[in-house]
Scaffold this motif. Structure first.
Motif, PDB file in Angstrom:
ATOM      1  N   ILE A 122       0.838  -1.205   0.000  1.00  7.05           N
ATOM      2  CA  ILE A 122       0.000   0.000   0.000  1.00  7.05           C
ATOM      3  C   ILE A 122       0.871   1.253   0.000  1.00  7.05           C
ATOM      4  N   SER A 123       1.922   1.237   0.812  1.00  8.43           N
ATOM      5  CA  SER A 123       2.787   2.406   0.951  1.00  8.43           C
ATOM      6  C   SER A 123       3.687   2.601  -0.267  1.00  8.43           C
ATOM      7  N   GLU A 124       4.350   1.528  -0.702  1.00  6.82           N
ATOM      8  CA  GLU A 124       5.345   1.643  -1.778  1.00  6.82           C
ATOM      9  C   GLU A 124       4.717   1.850  -3.147  1.00  6.82           C
ATOM     10  N   PHE A 125       3.508   1.281  -3.357  1.00  4.15           N
ATOM     11  CA  PHE A 125       2.900   1.358  -4.683  1.00  4.15           C
ATOM     12  C   PHE A 125       1.674   2.261  -4.715  1.00  4.15           C
ATOM     13  N   ASN A 126       1.403   2.941  -3.571  1.00  3.38           N
ATOM     14  CA  ASN A 126       0.352   3.950  -3.503  1.00  3.38           C
ATOM     15  C   ASN A 126      -0.998   3.404  -3.975  1.00  3.38           C
ATOM     16  N   VAL A 127      -1.437   2.316  -3.347  1.00  2.18           N
ATOM     17  CA  VAL A 127      -2.721   1.716  -3.683  1.00  2.18           C
ATOM     18  C   VAL A 127      -3.632   1.749  -2.457  1.00  2.18           C
ATOM     19  N   SER A 128      -4.908   1.480  -2.665  1.00  2.00           N
ATOM     20  CA  SER A 128      -5.877   1.494  -1.573  1.00  2.00           C
ATOM     21  C   SER A 128      -5.760   0.233  -0.732  1.00  2.00           C
ATOM     22  N   ILE A 143       9.024  -7.151  -5.831  1.00  2.00           N
ATOM     23  CA  ILE A 143       8.862  -7.036  -7.279  1.00  2.00           C
ATOM     24  C   ILE A 143       7.613  -7.815  -7.661  1.00  2.00           C
ATOM     25  N   PRO A 144       6.625  -7.173  -8.292  1.00  2.00           N
ATOM     26  CA  PRO A 144       5.403  -7.892  -8.678  1.00  2.00           C
ATOM     27  C   PRO A 144       5.651  -8.802  -9.875  1.00  2.00           C
ATOM     28  N   THR A 145       5.002  -9.955  -9.892  1.00  2.00           N
ATOM     29  CA  THR A 145       5.073 -10.832 -11.058  1.00  2.00           C
ATOM     30  C   THR A 145       4.013 -10.410 -12.066  1.00  2.00           C
ATOM     31  N   VAL A 146       4.030 -11.036 -13.238  1.00  2.00           N
ATOM     32  CA  VAL A 146       3.025 -10.738 -14.260  1.00  2.00           C
ATOM     33  C   VAL A 146       1.629 -11.125 -13.762  1.00  2.00           C
ATOM     34  N   TYR A 147       1.549 -12.194 -12.936  1.00  2.00           N
ATOM     35  CA  TYR A 147       0.255 -12.565 -12.347  1.00  2.00           C
ATOM     36  C   TYR A 147      -0.332 -11.375 -11.567  1.00  2.00           C
ATOM     37  N   THR A 148       0.501 -10.739 -10.771  1.00  2.00           N
ATOM     38  CA  THR A 148       0.053  -9.586  -9.962  1.00  2.00           C
ATOM     39  C   THR A 148      -0.282  -8.394 -10.846  1.00  2.00           C
ATOM     40  N   LEU A 149       0.525  -8.147 -11.871  1.00  2.00           N
ATOM     41  CA  LEU A 149       0.297  -6.998 -12.752  1.00  2.00           C
ATOM     42  C   LEU A 149      -0.986  -7.158 -13.562  1.00  2.00           C
ATOM     43  N   TRP A 150      -1.437  -8.398 -13.773  1.00  2.00           N
ATOM     44  CA  TRP A 150      -2.721  -8.581 -14.460  1.00  2.00           C
ATOM     45  C   TRP A 150      -3.879  -8.231 -13.531  1.00  2.00           C
ATOM     46  N   LYS A 151      -3.670  -8.390 -12.214  1.00  2.00           N
ATOM     47  CA  LYS A 151      -4.700  -7.986 -11.261  1.00  2.00           C
ATOM     48  C   LYS A 151      -4.780  -6.460 -11.175  1.00  2.00           C
ATOM     49  N   GLU A 152      -3.629  -5.817 -11.248  1.00  2.00           N
ATOM     50  CA  GLU A 152      -3.549  -4.354 -11.123  1.00  2.00           C
ATOM     51  C   GLU A 152      -2.581  -3.844 -12.196  1.00  2.00           C
ATOM     52  N   PRO A 153      -3.037  -3.732 -13.464  1.00  2.00           N
ATOM     53  CA  PRO A 153      -2.136  -3.450 -14.595  1.00  2.00           C
ATOM     54  C   PRO A 153      -1.457  -2.091 -14.556  1.00  2.00           C
ATOM     55  N   LEU A 181      -0.060  -0.745 -11.826  1.00  2.00           N
ATOM     56  CA  LEU A 181       0.735  -0.684 -10.602  1.00  2.00           C
ATOM     57  C   LEU A 181       2.078   0.004 -10.849  1.00  2.00           C
ATOM     58  N   LEU A 182       2.620  -0.181 -12.056  1.00  2.00           N
ATOM     59  CA  LEU A 182       3.937   0.362 -12.405  1.00  2.00           C
ATOM     60  C   LEU A 182       3.826   1.222 -13.663  1.00  2.00           C
ATOM     61  N   PRO A 183       4.763   2.153 -13.872  1.00  2.00           N
ATOM     62  CA  PRO A 183       4.821   2.864 -15.155  1.00  2.00           C
ATOM     63  C   PRO A 183       4.915   1.847 -16.288  1.00  2.00           C
ATOM     64  N   LEU A 184       4.211   2.104 -17.382  1.00  2.00           N
ATOM     65  CA  LEU A 184       4.095   1.119 -18.456  1.00  2.00           C
ATOM     66  C   LEU A 184       4.780   1.595 -19.737  1.00  2.00           C
ATOM     67  N   ASP A 210      16.499   2.934 -12.835  1.00  2.00           N
ATOM     68  CA  ASP A 210      16.455   1.803 -11.891  1.00  2.00           C
ATOM     69  C   ASP A 210      15.081   1.602 -11.257  1.00  2.00           C
ATOM     70  N   GLN A 211      14.087   2.444 -11.585  1.00  2.00           N
ATOM     71  CA  GLN A 211      12.744   2.249 -11.044  1.00  2.00           C
ATOM     72  C   GLN A 211      12.100   1.040 -11.714  1.00  2.00           C
ATOM     73  N   LEU A 212      11.238   0.327 -10.980  1.00  2.00           N
ATOM     74  CA  LEU A 212      10.514  -0.793 -11.561  1.00  2.00           C
ATOM     75  C   LEU A 212       9.518  -0.277 -12.594  1.00  2.00           C
ATOM     76  N   VAL A 213       9.489  -0.923 -13.760  1.00  2.00           N
ATOM     77  CA  VAL A 213       8.527  -0.570 -14.809  1.00  2.00           C
ATOM     78  C   VAL A 213       7.971  -1.859 -15.400  1.00  2.00           C
ATOM     79  N   ALA A 214       6.800  -1.758 -16.019  1.00  2.00           N
ATOM     80  CA  ALA A 214       6.191  -2.905 -16.698  1.00  2.00           C
ATOM     81  C   ALA A 214       6.280  -2.686 -18.206  1.00  2.00           C
TER      82      ALA A 214
END
Length: 607
Positions: free
Chosen positions: A28-34, A82-92, A94-97, A129-133
């Motif tokens: 919640i804190s690192e990825f600024n989600v509800s 680090i989110p996997t692709v499974y997680t990114l499909w739940k919240e596409p 989440l990261l800069p794309l 070096d930031q995480l991106v999708a």
């Protein structure tokens, strides 16, 4: 990173409720989600599992209760999630794309990094070096779901500058991709990428700001076709409750603000376009460009130099097509050019009631002070290059489909069997040379056989199993030797096999060393030249069919006869010096060039 299966995979264990809640708060804190999205991404029943990559880098997996990998950490002492692709499909979102052409996706799955020329769009600003999708690029007002995640090799600003300069290099260091070995660990591994999500542009989104189910919003860049969407540096917003395939079948009309600009602003933009053209495109042209008619000068240099993106007074993106002479204060090209000539930007000459541009002045203070920007022409050029790369990649893929794939394999044999047992590997399996090298590297580290005085050397004398695996009868073995020499000796003592794969057929494995097809020219009686072909049978080529087709292609007589001095195998003889035709024919049948003996000689003759 997960090109090969994980090593040293430990048994998974369920997380305590308190640990799971801590991880949820981190997400919640690192990825600024509800809070609700935190529960979705770090669900109840989550498990942890330690592992090592095939490069011996330690990590920790977080798995769903079903066993799908959702998050992972990588590196000794690192706890960065680090989110996997499974997680990114739940919240596409989440990261800069970043998006890339479809032809690049298989390369990412195969372990390649994303290069700068392969980036088509980016959805938000990001730092190095930031995480991106990474997602597949789709035409139209849609946005693909992520297929890979990694660290940005450079910031979004640096990426934009590198792209404008057609620079090479890496854009994203890929850590994990759809269908790699990490993805394959999950029971949901057969899932395909969800259909692209529709995008609502600025004007359409203005009516849906309060809608909890608002779908992704992007700014549309002028100069992109009406069926395309160009993402700018604005972040993409989406509903946090939305599932991976929600809205998948919907279509959304790409919209650009039709707000008009005052004639004075249009004239200003056209003047900027002229300054841009003089300082960049025209400055690089030969003086022989002039004289040039006003219409050619206008269409070839001024109009393409208009800015790629224009904002109205309310901040909306304005259609660049309204930046035309009819919407300006000048109303005609001739009047505009005369005004610019009075300003000292160019030189004109009257000709039959029209004007001709006879020169420009790059040293004019207004030209010198002009700051270059992204133009309609540069956007179009980039799009054409991306389409060309995609076409070339597709052509290469199509060409590979019909190619015969030969894999050289090795099987534990003789004294190497004991070493494979010691390395805890299956002695009945077949291995590539790369596999054997990886097994050796892991073995050396596990047994601490690296020479203390020189890291290049291995203390083979300290391990009986390894010493036996490299020993050669009648030769004394040194106490230590280089890794490459160890590999060569292990390879020599293993049994050679090969595997042949052809499109639509099951792979065929056979014992023995794979021998290339031999194509040689010889002189027979009466100084008549003939071309002989042998060793084609393993590649599935029939001798009679080969002879018949070459007879037509070479317009020469052909014969098939048994190989002299051998119990099996046939030889096809073609009258004349026909190496070039035969090489081309064999390659067209899918035989890789490296497996045709004589191809190198033909290339040398060309040079």
């Amino acid at each position: 990173m997960f090109k090969k299966p994980c090593a040293n995979l430990k048994t998974s264990a369920p997380l305590r409720g308190s640990d799971r809640r801590k991880l949820k708060q981190r997400v919640i804190s690192e990825f600024n989600v509800s809070n609700e999205v935190g529960d979705l991404l770090m669900p109840e029943g989550i498990q942890s599992q330690k592992f090592s990559t095939h490069l011996n880098e330690p990590g920790l997996l977080y798995l769903s209760s079903e066993g799908d990998p959702l998050w992972f950490t990588l590196g000794k002492g690192s706890d960065a999630l680090i989110p996997t692709v499974y997680t990114l499909w739940k919240e596409p979102n989440l990261l800069p794309l970043l998006t890339t052409p479809a032809a690049v996706v298989p390369k990412l799955v195969g372990g390649a990094d994303l290069m700068i020329p392969g980036v088509v769009q980016s959805s938000a600003e990001f730092s190095q070096d930031q995480l991106v999708a990474v997602a597949q690029y789709h035409r139209g007002a849609v946005l693909g779901y992520p297929v890979a995640v990694g660290h940005a090799a450079l910031s979004s600003i640096a990426l934009k500058q590198a792209d404008e300069q057609d620079a090479k290099g890496k854009a994203v260091h890929i850590l994990h991709a759809w269908k790699d070995s990490l993805w394959d660990m999950g029971p949901s591994k057969k899932l395909d990428v969800p259909d692209p999500r529709p995008i609502v542009t600025l004007e359409a989104n203005a009516h849906a700001e309060a809608d909890a189910d608002a779908i992704p919003t992007v700014h549309v860049a002028p100069g992109v076709e009406s069926t395309d969407v160009q993402l700018n540096s604005e972040p993409v917003e989406t509903s946090r409750e939305e599932g991976p395939s929600q809205h998948a079948g919907e279509s959304q009309q790409n919209q650009v603000s039709t707000a008009s600009l005052p004639p004075e602003e249009v004239s200003s933009y056209l003047r900027d376009a002229l300054l841009q053209a003089i300082s960049t495109t025209i400055a690089s042209q030969s003086p022989s460009l002039f004289p040039i008619s006003a219409s050619s000068f206008w269409s070839n240099y001024v109009l393409p130099a208009r800015p790629a993106q224009i904002s109205g007074s309310n901040g909306d993106v304005v259609d660049t097509s309204i930046v035309d002479i009819k919407h300006s204060t000048h109303k005609s090209v001739k009047t505009f050019l005369k005004a610019c000539a009075k300003e000292g930007l160019l030189k004109l000459k009257e000709s039959k009631g029209d004007v001709v541009v006879t020169g420009v002045f790059p040293q004019n203070p207004a030209v010198v002070a002009h700051k270059p920007y992204r133009t309609l022409q540069s956007v179009e050029i980039k799009k054409e290059k991306a389409e060309q790369r995609e076409r070339q990649a597709k052509e290469a893929e199509e060409k590979k489909k019909g190619e015969i794939h030969v894999v050289e394999l090795l099987k534990p044999f003789g004294d190497t069997i004991a070493w494979f047992v010691s390395a805890e590997k299956d002695t009945q399996d077949l291995y590539t040379l790369a596999d054997v090298r990886q097994i050796l590297n892991s073995y050396i580290e596990a047994k601490q056989l690296i020479n203390a005085h020189d890291q290049q050397y291995v203390n083979v004398v300290e391990d009986d199993a390894l010493l036996r695996a490299i020993s050669i009868k009648g030769q004394d073995m040194p106490d230590f030797m280089k890794r490459d020499d160890v590999i060569k000796k292990i390879q020599r003592n293993m049994q050679s096999w090969y595997e042949i794969k052809t499109e639509g057929n099951e792979p065929v494995r056979k014992k023995g060393e794979m021998v290339p097809i031999s194509v040689v020219q010889k002189m027979r009686q009466g100084r008549k030249a003939v071309t002989l072909i042998t060793g084609f049978e393993p590649f599935g080529l029939d001798a009679e069919e080969l002879a018949e087709e070459l007879r037509k292609l070479c317009s020469s007589s052909t014969t098939v006869s048994p190989l002299q001095g051998k119990s099996s195998g046939l030889e096809v003889m073609v009258q004349g010096k026909q190496m070039k035709v035969i090489m081309t024919y064999l390659i067209s049948k899918g035989v890789p060039k490296k497996w045709i003996q004589g191809a190198d000689m033909l290339d040398a003759k060309k040079k």
